[in-house]
Design an enzyme around this catalytic site. Structure first.
Site, mmCIF file in Angstrom:
data_model
loop_
_atom_site.group_PDB
_atom_site.id
_atom_site.type_symbol
_atom_site.label_atom_id
_atom_site.label_comp_id
_atom_site.label_asym_id
_atom_site.label_seq_id
_atom_site.Cartn_x
_atom_site.Cartn_y
_atom_site.Cartn_z
ATOM 1 N N ASP A 182 25.335 -30.594 -23.078
ATOM 2 C CA ASP A 182 25.253 -31.397 -24.300
ATOM 3 C C ASP A 182 25.662 -32.836 -24.026
ATOM 4 O OD1 ASP A 182 24.279 -29.591 -26.065
ATOM 5 O OD2 ASP A 182 26.208 -29.008 -26.915
ATOM 6 N N ASP A 196 19.033 -21.274 -28.110
ATOM 7 C CA ASP A 196 20.434 -21.705 -28.003
ATOM 8 C C ASP A 196 21.379 -20.523 -28.172
ATOM 9 O OD1 ASP A 196 22.523 -23.493 -27.772
ATOM 10 O OD2 ASP A 196 21.718 -24.882 -29.259
ATOM 11 N N MET A 197 22.635 -20.699 -27.817
ATOM 12 C CA MET A 197 23.678 -19.677 -27.977
ATOM 13 C C MET A 197 25.003 -20.431 -27.988
ATOM 14 S SD MET A 197 26.125 -17.555 -26.766
ATOM 15 C CE MET A 197 26.307 -17.934 -25.034
ATOM 16 N N ASN A 198 25.545 -20.615 -29.191
ATOM 17 C CA ASN A 198 26.604 -21.609 -29.329
ATOM 18 C C ASN A 198 28.027 -21.093 -29.484
ATOM 19 O OD1 ASN A 198 25.360 -24.161 -29.025
ATOM 20 N ND2 ASN A 198 24.261 -23.794 -30.921
HETATM 21 C C1 GLA Z 1 23.898 -26.940 -29.326
HETATM 22 C C2 GLA Z 1 22.879 -27.471 -28.339
HETATM 23 C C3 GLA Z 1 22.375 -28.809 -28.801
HETATM 24 C C4 GLA Z 1 21.774 -28.682 -30.174
HETATM 25 C C5 GLA Z 1 22.778 -28.077 -31.136
HETATM 26 C C6 GLA Z 1 22.133 -27.746 -32.464
HETATM 27 O O1 GLA Z 1 25.046 -27.704 -29.293
HETATM 28 O O2 GLA Z 1 23.416 -27.522 -27.059
HETATM 29 O O3 GLA Z 1 21.434 -29.326 -27.891
HETATM 30 O O4 GLA Z 1 20.627 -27.884 -30.097
HETATM 31 O O5 GLA Z 1 23.343 -26.882 -30.620
HETATM 32 O O6 GLA Z 1 23.015 -27.169 -33.334
#
Ligand code: GLA
Length: 739
Positions: free
Chosen positions: A549, A479-481
């Site tokens: 998401d 992931d990369m948020n």
């Molecule tokens: C992001 C991802 C999600 C989940 C969350 C976890 O939003 O897109 O699918 O993995 O992080 O913190």
């Protein structure tokens, strides 16, 4: 011959099965474009296509060459400063501050196949697939810099891949202010620009608008390809539709800041530039060094937009995606994120795993919250060791239990990030990207690691590898948020700071390269708050990505439909989640949720232990159904029959390579009472083969189903009788099998 060269006229003719790309060496030594489009015969002379008309108030190259007016010419890789006033493909600054370069044709080389690039994700070809690579060297003698333009031709998919490379043979530092990967100077501007802008939870929506004079296009300065823009774009003739007409497609094998720009000039020419965004970029090319741009993919079809999508999907599968996974079906998974968020322990998860096993699901993906002390999103990123309060016997023990049940295991990481509340930050506060003396902007309470530093990448290789080894891991969700703010490289000199964005992404690629090489058995899925880094750079390492998401089936129709123009179904993670949906609050029936998700890498993102027995038995049937048809859902030819961007109905079709099997999903938004008589026309069948639809008794020839169509029965009108919560958002599935 794929690439032909005529020494007498200095014309290069690149041919694929259905396209021609022609350019030549101009009098001043630069390269000039002649033609790109439907295949034409190779000739020694295209003087008609290169006719020049003398225009007033325009500078010319030489007094005795008044008709050589750079602002009017079509170039392969244009420079600013000597008469072409359009946006240039590159710009250099030399040691004395001057900015005029003169790259002149020096030589060419043709090689069979297509080699990968060092340090960058790239396309590849094989000895026997007919691919060829042309490398043209241009030289600026004054400064001793070479410019190499590379063209790889993939005849079967009608794709040409381009990139450029600067090599400093001189004695002085040269600054690359910007360098695009490819340029296309089209002779007219009668095109619609098709792009895929979006936002978090609304990624890659289809937009189409007529080209207008001046600059337009898509780009990102978010340090990632982003939710808001995507590097894939098309130029289509106004009358081009899904099934007919001329269309160009462009994409970039890169995950950082990019720019896809189209400039319509004063004479209605259209200059297309694809590459790293010139903003927030520059590169010091010291003597002896080279700079390689990422690769740009370009393709053309005169058979409409759907055909273009199909040739790209085939191209990615054969020539971009990790070949270990490109042709092998992807596991059906359940992910615990929307089931538990941070609130879980080993026992809770094992209940989900066991239920998943009982309905035939193949893999459990342990999402965020398993490491450090992470009970919410304020802590622990960077501490890639297990939280003993959730897994008292360690993560290896948990993994054993999952594997003993015959299930695969996936684990979530967010490698590029750091929380201030973490052991890692305590030990290495300077690993966090920050500008000295300036405010630090958090994103989801977290900060970003300086991936340009080798010691950071080393730390991540070690800590992630430990978990892979301990768990015998099958899958990683990477992931990369958040996007990067206060970009600054503490290890870089003042005049290197604009290198940081590219160096960051090279560090990410290095980590991917090392992990995928060391652990080839691990399938990677990329993710960036859903679809914030859905690009070909990521797809090279991680053949599938979390599309969004947003798991609401109705929103997913637009997201997956939009994504399908430039990417294939096997690249799109698509899961069934609970209702009311967490992102939209919407109720949709379980069968509609599943049918939308079938057209991707299928899975579940909900708490299976909270489902009723009848829901679970429906899930079991869905899993069984998907297993039976997954090959065609993931790798079949994809047809867009009806678009959610046009109205109430979306329908998609997949067809097996032998055309013996096709599946159509038809989804409607609002139910229509007393609905009109309707037929749906299927696509891609063999006109002469005989088919049955959903096991009905009647036999149909393919030509009947494709031309006369198939009667669509009215969708559920009495939701109470059907036991449904709502008849809106209902769906139909047609399974078409050769008899
Ligand atoms: C992001 C991802 C999600 C989940 C969350 C976890 O939003 O897109 O699918 O993995 O992080 O913190």
């Amino acid at each position: 011959m794929t690439i032909e060269y005529s020494d007498a006229s200095k014309i290069f003719h690149l041919q694929t099965k259905h396209t021609s790309y022609v350019f030549h060496v101009l009098e001043n030594g630069e390269l000039g474009q002649i033609y790109y489009g439907t295949k034409i015969h190779a000739k020694d002379n295209y003087s008609n296509l290169t006719t020049r008309e003398l225009k007033d108030a325009t500078v010319a190259w030489k007094i005795d060459k008044p008709d050589f007016q750079p602002d009017i010419l079509k170039f392969e890789y244009s420079a600013l400063g000597s008469g072409d006033f359009r946006f240039p493909a590159f710009q250099l600054t030399f040691n004395n501050g001057s900015r005029i370069s003169e790259f002149k044709y020096a030589s060419y080389e043709i090689k069979s196949g297509k080699r990968r690039l060092d340090g960058l994700p790239a396309t590849f070809g094989f000895a026997d697939d007919g691919s060829q690579t042309l490398i043209i060297t241009l030289r600026d003698e004054t400064v001793g810099v070479d410019l190499q333009l590379s063209y790889s031709v993939f005849p079967d998919q009608d794709v040409i891949v381009r990139s450029s490379k600067f090599i400093n043979h001189g004695t002085e530092r040269v600054v690359i202010d910007h360098a695009f990967s490819s340029e296309l100077d089209l002779p007219d501007s009668n095109y619609d620009l098709i792009e895929f802008p979006g936002a978090w939870a609304r990624e890659r929506h289809f937009t189409r608008s007529k080209l207008k004079p001046g600059y337009q296009g898509a780009g990102s300065l978010r340090t990632a390809s982003s939710h808001q823009a995507n590097p894939f774009m098309m130029l289509a003739r106004p009358d081009t539709g899904e099934n007919s007409g001329e269309v160009f497609g462009f994409n970039l094998v890169y995950s950082g800041n990019f720019l896809d720009q189209v400039e319509v000039d004063q004479f209605d020419g259209s200059r297309v530039l694809i590459g790293i965004n010139p903003n927030e970029f520059s590169w010091n090319l010291t003597p002896g060094e080279t700079f390689q741009t990422p690769e740009a993919v370009q393709t053309f079809s005169n058979q409409g937009i759907n055909a273009l999508s199909q040739q790209l999907a085939d191209f990615y599968q054969q020539h971009l995606v990790n070949q270990r996974y490109a042709h092998s079906t992807r596991p059906i998974l359940v992910n615990n994120w929307e089931a538990t968020y941070f609130n879980f322990n080993e026992n809770k998860l094992m209940e989900i795993v066991k239920t998943a096993k009982s309905v035939g699901i193949e893999m459990f993906v342990l999402d965020d919250g398993w490491f450090g002390e992470r009970n919410d999103d304020t802590t622990s990123l960077g501490d890639w060791f297990v939280d003993k309060s959730k897994f008292p016997n360690g993560i290896g023990h948990f993994a054993n239990q999952v594997h003993e049940l015959g299930m695969k295991l996936g684990v979530w990481f967010e490698p590029e990030m750091i929380s201030k509340q973490s052991q890692l930050y305590g030990e290495h506060p300077d690993w966090m990207i920050q500008t000295p003396g300036r405010h630090q902007t958090p994103g989801r309470n977290q900060f970003v690691l300086d991936m340009s530093r080798p010691e950071v990448v080393d730390y991540l290789v070690d800590s992630i590898s430990k978990i892979i080894d301990e768990t015998q891991l099958d899958y990683i969700k990477w992931d990369m948020n958040r996007y990067i703010t206060e970009m600054y490289g503490q290890k870089l000199a003042a005049n290197q700071q604009l290198e940081m964005g590219h160096r960051y992404i090279l560090g990410v690629y290095d980590l991917y390269e090392r992990l995928t090489k060391a652990h080839p058995e691990v399938l990677f899925e990329s993710c960036a708050s859903g679809g914030g880094r859905f690009d070909l750079g990521m797809m090279y390492y991680a053949p599938q990505a979390w599309t969004s998401d947003d798991t609401d089936a109705v929103e997913r129709m637009k997201i997956q439909h939009g994504t399908s123009y430039g990417y294939s179904q096997s690249m799109m993670g698509a899961h069934v989640s609970a209702v009311p949906n967490d992102q939209t609050g919407r109720y949709t029936e379980l069968n509609t949720r599943a049918r939308v998700a079938y057209f991707g890498d299928f899975g579940y993102e909900l708490d299976l232990t909270k489902m009723t027995d009848s829901e679970l038995s429906e899930v079991r049937k869905q899993v069984e159904f998907y297993k039976k048809y997954r090959e065609v859902f993931q790798f079949g030819k994809f047809y867009r029959l009806e678009s959610p961007f046009n109205g109430n109905v979306t329908s998609w079709q997949v067809v097996s390579p032998d055309r013996d099997l096709a599946i159509v999903g038809r989804f409607q938004l609002l139910n229509i009472p007393n609905s009109p008589y309707l037929r749906i026309k299927f696509k891609g069948l063999d006109p002469d083969k005989q088919y049955r639809v959903n096991g009905s008794e009647e036999i149909f020839y393919g030509d009947e189903l494709m031309n006369a169509g198939y009667f669509v029965p009215e969708i559920l009108t009495n939701s109470k009788k059907q036991g449904l919560r709502t008849a809106d958002f209902s769906s139909q599935l047609f399974i078409i099998k050769a008899v």
